[in-house]
Scaffold this active site. Structure first.
Site, mmCIF file in Angstrom:
data_model
loop_
_atom_site.group_PDB
_atom_site.id
_atom_site.type_symbol
_atom_site.label_atom_id
_atom_site.label_comp_id
_atom_site.label_asym_id
_atom_site.label_seq_id
_atom_site.Cartn_x
_atom_site.Cartn_y
_atom_site.Cartn_z
ATOM 1 N N CYS A 34 0.859 -1.085 -0.092
ATOM 2 C CA CYS A 34 0.101 -0.132 -0.011
ATOM 3 C C CYS A 34 0.838 1.447 -0.106
ATOM 4 O O CYS A 34 0.444 2.345 -0.254
ATOM 5 C CB CYS A 34 -0.730 -0.035 1.356
ATOM 6 S SG CYS A 34 -0.061 0.035 2.975
ATOM 7 N N CYS A 104 -3.250 -2.825 9.145
ATOM 8 C CA CYS A 104 -2.580 -1.499 9.496
ATOM 9 C C CYS A 104 -1.996 -1.377 10.637
ATOM 10 O O CYS A 104 -1.036 -0.537 10.848
ATOM 11 C CB CYS A 104 -3.335 -0.441 8.990
ATOM 12 S SG CYS A 104 -4.595 -0.775 7.408
#
Ligand code: FES
Length: 143
Positions: A34, A104
């Site tokens: 990402c 995350c």
């Protein structure tokens, strides 16, 4: 799933944000998939207590909220206590993350481990003896 109030609170007003000028150890980790990155700054004293901590996260809202919560959870703790912090502790303290955002929280945990690894190296000790999964810290974080 919506973001919890806690996530929004830490995203809107992150705690301990920014570089620590007098940091004694810094750790950075990125997620190549990402492109997000987290850097953690720690000031660790002679008693191995994390006296102060700061972070910079170039990334998504969940990564920012996770870094903020992680720094709150370890501030004032010893490095060995901080090493016990797991992604799940962060997610639980944030009252949950949507399933596709749980990864995350990994950035904050890995960045802290890398900062603590630097601390051990400075002391002339092998970080692998203290940090579980030390060899895998640079492996890709799954998205
Ligand atoms: Fe990359 Fe959240 S999407 S850390």
């Amino acid at each position: 799933m919506e973001y919890s109030e806690k996530v929004m609170e830490h995203f809107n007003e992150p705690r301990n944000i920014g570089e620590l000028k007098d940091a004694t150890a810094v750790g950075e980790v990125g997620n190549p998939k990402c492109g997000d990155k987290t850097r953690i700054y720690m000031r660790i004293n002679e008693d191995e207590v994390i006296e102060d901590i700061g972070f910079k996260t170039f990334g998504c809202g969940a990564a920012i909220a996770s870094s903020s919560m992680a720094t709150e959870l370890v501030k004032g703790k010893t490095v060995s206590e901080a090493l016990k912090l797991k992604e799940k502790d962060i997610v639980d303290s944030l009252e949950g993350l949507p399933p596709q955002k749980v990864h995350c929280s990994v950035l904050a945990v890995k960045a802290m481990k890398k900062a603590i690894a630097e601390h051990y190296r400075q002391k002339g000790e092998d970080p692998a003896e203290h940090i579980e999964g030390y060899d895998k810290l640079d492996e890709e974080t799954e998205v």
